[in-house]
Motif scaffolding. Structure first.
Motif, PDB file in Angstrom:
ATOM      1  N   GLY A 295     -26.535 -39.058  46.378  1.00 37.31           N
ATOM      2  CA  GLY A 295     -25.781 -39.848  45.419  1.00 37.31           C
ATOM      3  C   GLY A 295     -25.380 -39.104  44.161  1.00 37.31           C
ATOM      4  N   TYR A 296     -25.660 -37.804  44.077  1.00 38.02           N
ATOM      5  CA  TYR A 296     -25.319 -37.033  42.882  1.00 38.02           C
ATOM      6  C   TYR A 296     -23.893 -36.514  42.958  1.00 38.02           C
ATOM      7  CZ  TYR A 296     -29.828 -36.609  40.417  1.00 38.02           C
ATOM      8  OH  TYR A 296     -30.954 -36.848  39.681  1.00 38.02           O
ATOM      9  N   THR A 297     -23.216 -36.530  41.830  1.00 40.15           N
ATOM     10  CA  THR A 297     -21.947 -35.835  41.685  1.00 40.15           C
ATOM     11  C   THR A 297     -22.241 -34.362  41.387  1.00 40.15           C
ATOM     12  OG1 THR A 297     -21.862 -36.200  39.305  1.00 40.15           O
ATOM     13  CG2 THR A 297     -20.897 -37.914  40.730  1.00 40.15           C
ATOM     14  N   PRO A 298     -21.257 -33.482  41.520  1.00 41.26           N
ATOM     15  CA  PRO A 298     -21.486 -32.081  41.136  1.00 41.26           C
ATOM     16  C   PRO A 298     -21.960 -31.945  39.692  1.00 41.26           C
ATOM     17  CG  PRO A 298     -19.484 -32.249  42.432  1.00 41.26           C
ATOM     18  CD  PRO A 298     -19.942 -33.656  42.168  1.00 41.26           C
ATOM     19  N   GLU A 299     -21.456 -32.801  38.811  1.00 40.31           N
ATOM     20  CA  GLU A 299     -21.870 -32.739  37.406  1.00 40.31           C
ATOM     21  C   GLU A 299     -23.340 -33.123  37.260  1.00 40.31           C
ATOM     22  OE1 GLU A 299     -17.660 -32.886  37.877  1.00 40.31           O
ATOM     23  OE2 GLU A 299     -19.166 -34.359  38.546  1.00 40.31           O
ATOM     24  N   MET A 300     -23.780 -34.128  37.999  1.00 42.29           N
ATOM     25  CA  MET A 300     -25.187 -34.534  37.947  1.00 42.29           C
ATOM     26  C   MET A 300     -26.090 -33.438  38.505  1.00 42.29           C
ATOM     27  SD  MET A 300     -24.855 -38.519  39.161  1.00 42.29           S
ATOM     28  CE  MET A 300     -26.613 -38.878  39.061  1.00 42.29           C
ATOM     29  N   THR A 301     -25.638 -32.785  39.557  1.00 33.89           N
ATOM     30  CA  THR A 301     -26.430 -31.704  40.133  1.00 33.89           C
ATOM     31  C   THR A 301     -26.581 -30.558  39.141  1.00 33.89           C
ATOM     32  OG1 THR A 301     -25.719 -32.265  42.381  1.00 33.89           O
ATOM     33  CG2 THR A 301     -26.579 -30.044  42.034  1.00 33.89           C
ATOM     34  N   ALA A 302     -25.492 -30.206  38.461  1.00 37.67           N
ATOM     35  CA  ALA A 302     -25.572 -29.155  37.448  1.00 37.67           C
ATOM     36  C   ALA A 302     -26.516 -29.556  36.318  1.00 37.67           C
ATOM     37  CB  ALA A 302     -24.178 -28.858  36.900  1.00 37.67           C
ATOM     38  N   GLU A 303     -26.471 -30.831  35.923  1.00 40.59           N
ATOM     39  CA  GLU A 303     -27.381 -31.310  34.880  1.00 40.59           C
ATOM     40  C   GLU A 303     -28.829 -31.248  35.352  1.00 40.59           C
ATOM     41  OE1 GLU A 303     -28.223 -35.303  32.139  1.00 40.59           O
ATOM     42  OE2 GLU A 303     -26.504 -35.251  33.526  1.00 40.59           O
ATOM     43  N   LEU A 304     -29.054 -31.599  36.611  1.00 45.79           N
ATOM     44  CA  LEU A 304     -30.404 -31.513  37.175  1.00 45.79           C
ATOM     45  C   LEU A 304     -30.929 -30.085  37.113  1.00 45.79           C
ATOM     46  CD1 LEU A 304     -32.803 -32.655  38.840  1.00 45.79           C
ATOM     47  CD2 LEU A 304     -31.462 -32.098  40.898  1.00 45.79           C
ATOM     48  N   HIS A 305     -30.109 -29.135  37.522  1.00 51.63           N
ATOM     49  CA  HIS A 305     -30.538 -27.734  37.492  1.00 51.63           C
ATOM     50  C   HIS A 305     -30.872 -27.307  36.064  1.00 51.63           C
ATOM     51  CE1 HIS A 305     -28.185 -26.880  41.491  1.00 51.63           C
ATOM     52  NE2 HIS A 305     -29.202 -27.706  41.648  1.00 51.63           N
ATOM     53  N   GLY A 306     -30.093 -27.789  35.112  1.00 55.14           N
ATOM     54  CA  GLY A 306     -30.382 -27.472  33.723  1.00 55.14           C
ATOM     55  C   GLY A 306     -31.723 -28.041  33.276  1.00 55.14           C
ATOM     56  N   TRP A 307     -32.020 -29.259  33.694  1.00 58.27           N
ATOM     57  CA  TRP A 307     -33.300 -29.859  33.338  1.00 58.27           C
ATOM     58  C   TRP A 307     -34.474 -29.094  33.960  1.00 58.27           C
ATOM     59  CZ3 TRP A 307     -35.452 -32.997  29.992  1.00 58.27           C
ATOM     60  CH2 TRP A 307     -34.643 -33.864  29.260  1.00 58.27           C
ATOM     61  N   VAL A 308     -34.312 -28.664  35.206  1.00 53.91           N
ATOM     62  CA  VAL A 308     -35.392 -27.923  35.867  1.00 53.91           C
ATOM     63  C   VAL A 308     -35.679 -26.627  35.115  1.00 53.91           C
ATOM     64  CG1 VAL A 308     -36.034 -26.672  37.975  1.00 53.91           C
ATOM     65  CG2 VAL A 308     -34.961 -28.936  38.137  1.00 53.91           C
ATOM     66  N   ARG A 309     -34.625 -25.883  34.786  1.00 55.26           N
ATOM     67  CA  ARG A 309     -34.822 -24.638  34.033  1.00 55.26           C
ATOM     68  C   ARG A 309     -35.458 -24.919  32.670  1.00 55.26           C
ATOM     69  NH1 ARG A 309     -29.332 -23.582  35.933  1.00 55.26           N
ATOM     70  NH2 ARG A 309     -29.325 -21.981  37.559  1.00 55.26           N
ATOM     71  N   ARG A 310     -34.999 -25.988  32.022  1.00 52.66           N
ATOM     72  CA  ARG A 310     -35.506 -26.322  30.699  1.00 52.66           C
ATOM     73  C   ARG A 310     -37.003 -26.633  30.735  1.00 52.66           C
ATOM     74  NH1 ARG A 310     -33.145 -31.407  27.112  1.00 52.66           N
ATOM     75  NH2 ARG A 310     -34.715 -31.373  25.439  1.00 52.66           N
ATOM     76  N   VAL A 311     -37.417 -27.469  31.680  1.00 49.53           N
ATOM     77  CA  VAL A 311     -38.830 -27.849  31.746  1.00 49.53           C
ATOM     78  C   VAL A 311     -39.700 -26.658  32.137  1.00 49.53           C
ATOM     79  CG1 VAL A 311     -40.511 -29.318  32.911  1.00 49.53           C
ATOM     80  CG2 VAL A 311     -38.294 -30.261  32.226  1.00 49.53           C
ATOM     81  N   LEU A 312     -39.218 -25.825  33.029  1.00 50.99           N
ATOM     82  CA  LEU A 312     -40.003 -24.650  33.415  1.00 50.99           C
ATOM     83  C   LEU A 312     -40.112 -23.663  32.261  1.00 50.99           C
ATOM     84  CD1 LEU A 312     -38.794 -24.137  37.087  1.00 50.99           C
ATOM     85  CD2 LEU A 312     -41.032 -24.952  36.314  1.00 50.99           C
ATOM     86  N   ALA A 313     -39.078 -23.559  31.449  1.00 52.86           N
ATOM     87  CA  ALA A 313     -39.169 -22.711  30.263  1.00 52.86           C
ATOM     88  C   ALA A 313     -40.189 -23.282  29.280  1.00 52.86           C
ATOM     89  CB  ALA A 313     -37.800 -22.584  29.596  1.00 52.86           C
ATOM     90  N   GLU A 314     -40.190 -24.622  29.108  1.00 55.86           N
ATOM     91  CA  GLU A 314     -41.183 -25.263  28.246  1.00 55.86           C
ATOM     92  C   GLU A 314     -42.598 -25.011  28.748  1.00 55.86           C
ATOM     93  OE1 GLU A 314     -38.325 -29.118  27.132  1.00 55.86           O
ATOM     94  OE2 GLU A 314     -40.026 -29.316  28.506  1.00 55.86           O
ATOM     95  N   ALA A 315     -42.754 -24.950  30.074  1.00 49.56           N
ATOM     96  CA  ALA A 315     -44.062 -24.733  30.684  1.00 49.56           C
ATOM     97  C   ALA A 315     -44.414 -23.247  30.787  1.00 49.56           C
ATOM     98  CB  ALA A 315     -44.102 -25.369  32.072  1.00 49.56           C
ATOM     99  N   ASP A 316     -43.564 -22.390  30.192  1.00 47.77           N
ATOM    100  CA  ASP A 316     -43.781 -20.940  30.237  1.00 47.77           C
ATOM    101  C   ASP A 316     -43.787 -20.416  31.666  1.00 47.77           C
ATOM    102  OD1 ASP A 316     -44.045 -18.481  28.995  1.00 47.77           O
ATOM    103  OD2 ASP A 316     -46.254 -18.541  29.025  1.00 47.77           O
TER     104      ASP A 316
END
Length: 356
Positions: A295-316
């Protein structure tokens, strides 16, 4: 509920591999989440027929599996009894979930983990079956995140070759390492399951484009660990209950996470991952596999990838190998992942190898 088989241990967890399922295996159909099957019995019969034709399994319903949604909603004990029945019957060799739902977490007070350990048998399912799959892992037994009887096993017009190949490698063929592969085509839509005529008409699959395939989000160094995970919404329901895995069971795992047809927004996935960071799960993880989100649009998928990178960076964990877009979630055709098995992510070679 008893504690995890690995609780308190500093050594990597190990899991018993259930006997393989092959021609002649009798496989119990379990309605552990919902009794919806009685509303689409023609589809149930199609799944039984197609499984017999493709794998030689004889699917038999557990005693309460076909008692309908009202009865099973009111009697979680009966659903747990079906699982116990399948485990202890000598002429039942494995189990398959009929369909998912949203309340198998209610089975936890009724489950006997000792039976899971004493009678290791293959259990196949996904979505709400994440609760049961996780209890097998807690008992030290591998379990199989893959198609349910009413989903890809009852695929309109016959089983998809991608689904057949994935299930054979994970659960049927003699155990041997294999690489996961992107699906050549996919779909998230389909006709009404209540339409008996449409049951025999193949769905239209969309050829996978380069932009819709796997995406290696981060990580350069190969990593390996045991597979754990499932549906994020269901894991959220399980979190904090006695059925939640101990820290020792999460340590060193390759996390395989997917989202359902509820289409949680990208930021919600990020919030769930932050919870895993707060628990120390991301700090100890070996890698991360993300399913293609339904059910994701390409824009939602790109946003998801951004969130994953962001949280992993926060978690070092900016070095954690992460690959997204795999076919083990709520889209079709579907991979089968042997949870508890070793998985190796090789970012340079773009390979995910499984030891089933």
């Amino acid at each position: 509920m008893t504690t995890d088989a690995s609780a308190g241990s500093t050594t990597p967890p190990s899991f018993v591999r259930p006997p393989r399922l092959g021609p002649g295996s009798r496989v119990a159909a379990l309605s552990l989440s919902s009794g919806f099957v009685t509303e689409v019995m023609h589809r149930y019969r199609a799944g039984v027929r197609q499984v017999a034709g493709a794998f030689g399994w004889e699917v038999v319903p557990a005693p309460n599996a076909l008692r309908g949604p009202d009865y099973l909603a009111a009697h979680p004990q009966a659903r747990a009894d079906d699982l116990h029945w399948a485990l202890t019957q000598g002429d039942i060799h494995g189990m398959v979930s009929v369909i998912g739902g949203d309340d198998s977490v209610r089975l936890l007070p009724h489950l006997d983990p000792d039976l899971l350990r004493a009678h290791p048998k293959a259990f196949l399912g996904f979505s709400d079956s994440t609760v049961t799959l996780t209890q097998f892992l807690r008992a030290g037994v591998m379990a199989y995140h893959g198609p349910a009887l009413l989903t890809d096993l009852a695929e309109n017009g016959g089983l998809h070759p991608f689904t057949v190949r994935g299930l054979r490698r994970a659960l049927i063929d003699e155990p041997a390492p294999f690489d996961l592969e992107p699906a050549p085509e996919w779909t998230a839509g389909g006709p009404d399951w209540r339409d008996e005529v449409a049951q025999e008409v193949p769905r239209t699959f969309t050829p996978a484009s380069p932009t819709e395939g796997w995406t290696w989000l981060q990580g350069d160094v190969p990593a390996q660990g045991h597979l754990m995970g499932g549906c994020l919404e269901v894991l959220d329901m399980l979190n904090g209950t006695p059925g939640w895995p101990s820290p020792a069971l999460w340590r060193g795992a390759v996390l395989a996470l997917e989202t359902s047809e509820d289409v949680p927004p990208p930021h919600q996935v990020g919030y769930w991952l932050r919870n895993y960071a707060a628990q120390g799960i991301l700090a100890g993880a070996a890698g991360l596999l993300l399913a293609r989100p339904r059910g994701y649009t390409p824009e939602m998928t790109a946003e998801l990838h951004g969130w994953v990178r962001r949280v992993l960076a926060e978690a070092d964990r900016p070095e954690l190998p992460v690959v997204a877009g795999l076919e083990f979630g709520h889209t079709s055709p579907q991979l089968t992942l042997p949870l508890g098995a070793q998985a190796r992510l090789d970012p340079q070679a773009r390979r995910v190898t499984i030891w089933p």
